[in-house]
Design a protein around this motif. Structure first.
Motif, short mmCIF file in Angstrom:
data_model
loop_
_atom_site.label_atom_id
_atom_site.label_comp_id
_atom_site.label_asym_id
_atom_site.label_seq_id
_atom_site.Cartn_x
_atom_site.Cartn_y
_atom_site.Cartn_z
N LEU A 84 -2.81 8.11 -9.45
CA LEU A 84 -1.97 9.29 -9.64
C LEU A 84 -1.48 9.82 -8.30
O LEU A 84 -0.32 10.24 -8.18
CB LEU A 84 -2.73 10.37 -10.41
N ASP A 85 -2.33 9.79 -7.28
CA ASP A 85 -1.91 10.26 -5.96
C ASP A 85 -0.82 9.37 -5.37
O ASP A 85 0.12 9.85 -4.73
CB ASP A 85 -3.10 10.33 -5.00
N GLU A 86 -0.94 8.07 -5.58
CA GLU A 86 0.11 7.16 -5.11
C GLU A 86 1.41 7.40 -5.86
O GLU A 86 2.49 7.40 -5.25
CB GLU A 86 -0.34 5.70 -5.26
N MET A 87 1.32 7.61 -7.16
CA MET A 87 2.51 7.91 -7.94
C MET A 87 3.17 9.17 -7.42
O MET A 87 4.39 9.23 -7.24
CB MET A 87 2.15 8.08 -9.42
N ARG A 88 2.36 10.18 -7.17
CA ARG A 88 2.87 11.46 -6.66
C ARG A 88 3.56 11.26 -5.30
O ARG A 88 4.65 11.78 -5.07
CB ARG A 88 1.72 12.47 -6.55
N ALA A 95 8.58 11.21 -2.23
CA ALA A 95 9.50 10.57 -1.29
C ALA A 95 10.87 10.35 -1.93
O ALA A 95 11.90 10.68 -1.32
CB ALA A 95 8.92 9.24 -0.81
N THR A 96 10.89 9.84 -3.15
CA THR A 96 12.19 9.59 -3.80
C THR A 96 12.88 10.90 -4.16
O THR A 96 14.11 10.97 -4.09
CB THR A 96 12.03 8.68 -5.03
N ASP A 97 12.11 11.92 -4.52
CA ASP A 97 12.72 13.23 -4.80
C ASP A 97 13.45 13.75 -3.56
O ASP A 97 14.57 14.25 -3.66
CB ASP A 97 11.66 14.26 -5.22
N LEU A 101 12.15 6.40 3.73
CA LEU A 101 12.52 5.03 3.34
C LEU A 101 11.38 4.06 3.63
O LEU A 101 11.13 3.15 2.84
CB LEU A 101 13.80 4.61 4.04
N ASP A 102 10.69 4.25 4.74
CA ASP A 102 9.53 3.40 5.05
C ASP A 102 8.45 3.55 4.00
O ASP A 102 7.81 2.56 3.61
CB ASP A 102 8.96 3.75 6.43
N ARG A 103 8.23 4.76 3.53
CA ARG A 103 7.22 4.97 2.48
C ARG A 103 7.61 4.22 1.20
O ARG A 103 6.77 3.58 0.57
CB ARG A 103 7.09 6.46 2.16
N VAL A 104 8.89 4.32 0.84
CA VAL A 104 9.36 3.62 -0.36
C VAL A 104 9.24 2.11 -0.16
O VAL A 104 8.81 1.39 -1.07
CB VAL A 104 10.80 4.04 -0.73
N ARG A 105 9.58 1.63 1.02
CA ARG A 105 9.43 0.19 1.32
C ARG A 105 7.97 -0.24 1.20
O ARG A 105 7.68 -1.33 0.70
CB ARG A 105 9.94 -0.12 2.73
N ASP A 106 7.05 0.59 1.66
CA ASP A 106 5.62 0.27 1.53
C ASP A 106 5.23 0.14 0.06
O ASP A 106 4.46 -0.77 -0.31
CB ASP A 106 4.76 1.35 2.20
N PHE A 107 5.74 1.03 -0.78
CA PHE A 107 5.45 0.94 -2.21
C PHE A 107 6.06 -0.31 -2.81
O PHE A 107 5.45 -0.96 -3.67
CB PHE A 107 5.94 2.19 -2.96
N GLN A 150 5.20 -5.61 -5.17
CA GLN A 150 5.41 -7.06 -5.20
C GLN A 150 4.08 -7.80 -5.10
O GLN A 150 3.85 -8.79 -5.81
CB GLN A 150 6.34 -7.48 -4.06
N GLN A 151 3.20 -7.33 -4.23
CA GLN A 151 1.89 -7.97 -4.08
C GLN A 151 1.09 -7.86 -5.37
O GLN A 151 0.46 -8.83 -5.82
CB GLN A 151 1.12 -7.33 -2.93
#
Length: 134
Positions: free
Chosen positions: A65-69, A74-76, A93-99, A104-105
């Motif tokens: 849930l914390d990762e979803m938040r 970030a996208t908000d 953008l780096d945070r979104v890229r990390d997700f 993918q992994q």
């Protein structure tokens, strides 16, 4: 009620999430109904449905849930139209890229698990069809 708002039942049907799950996501602050009807019913918009779909897609990949938040925050910010300083925008953008990399992994890990499960099921089926027992 205007056509732009939906009650929780319609949202549940569209997202394939249970009413209980949607309420849980509200309690945890992941999604908040955009409005309430005069009778106090939760009312959702297309943006709320889109947010729930992000959550629904993250769940099978075991994001917390914390990762979803964190992703939603970030996208908000990126989608807010706010004039972000370039460094802040790049950080988001780096945070979104990390997700994206993590997703993918996790997808690859699920593919491996699914392949192993299919091999197991096939082995059992072969054992049953190849068995000479009555």
């Amino acid at each position: 009620m205007s056509g732009e708002h939906m009650q929780i039942g319609e949202v549940a049907a569209r997202t394939e999430l249970s009413l209980r799950t949607i309420r849980h996501y509200e309690e945890t602050g992941l999604v908040v109904p955009s409005a309430r009807s005069r009778g106090g019913f939760r009312l959702y918009t297309e943006a709320d449905v889109a947010r729930l779909m992000v959550i629904r897609r993250m769940k099978p990949l075991d994001f917390t849930l914390d990762e979803m938040r964190a992703l939603l925050e970030a996208t908000d910010r990126l989608d807010s139209g706010e004039n972000l300083p370039p460094d802040d925008r790049e950080d988001l953008l780096d945070r979104v890229r990390d997700f994206e990399r993590a997703a993918q992994q996790r997808v690859e890990e699920l593919r491996t698990r699914l392949s192993r499960a299919e091999e197991f099921a096939a082995t059992l089926a072969q054992r049953l069809t190849g068995s000479s027992r009555p």
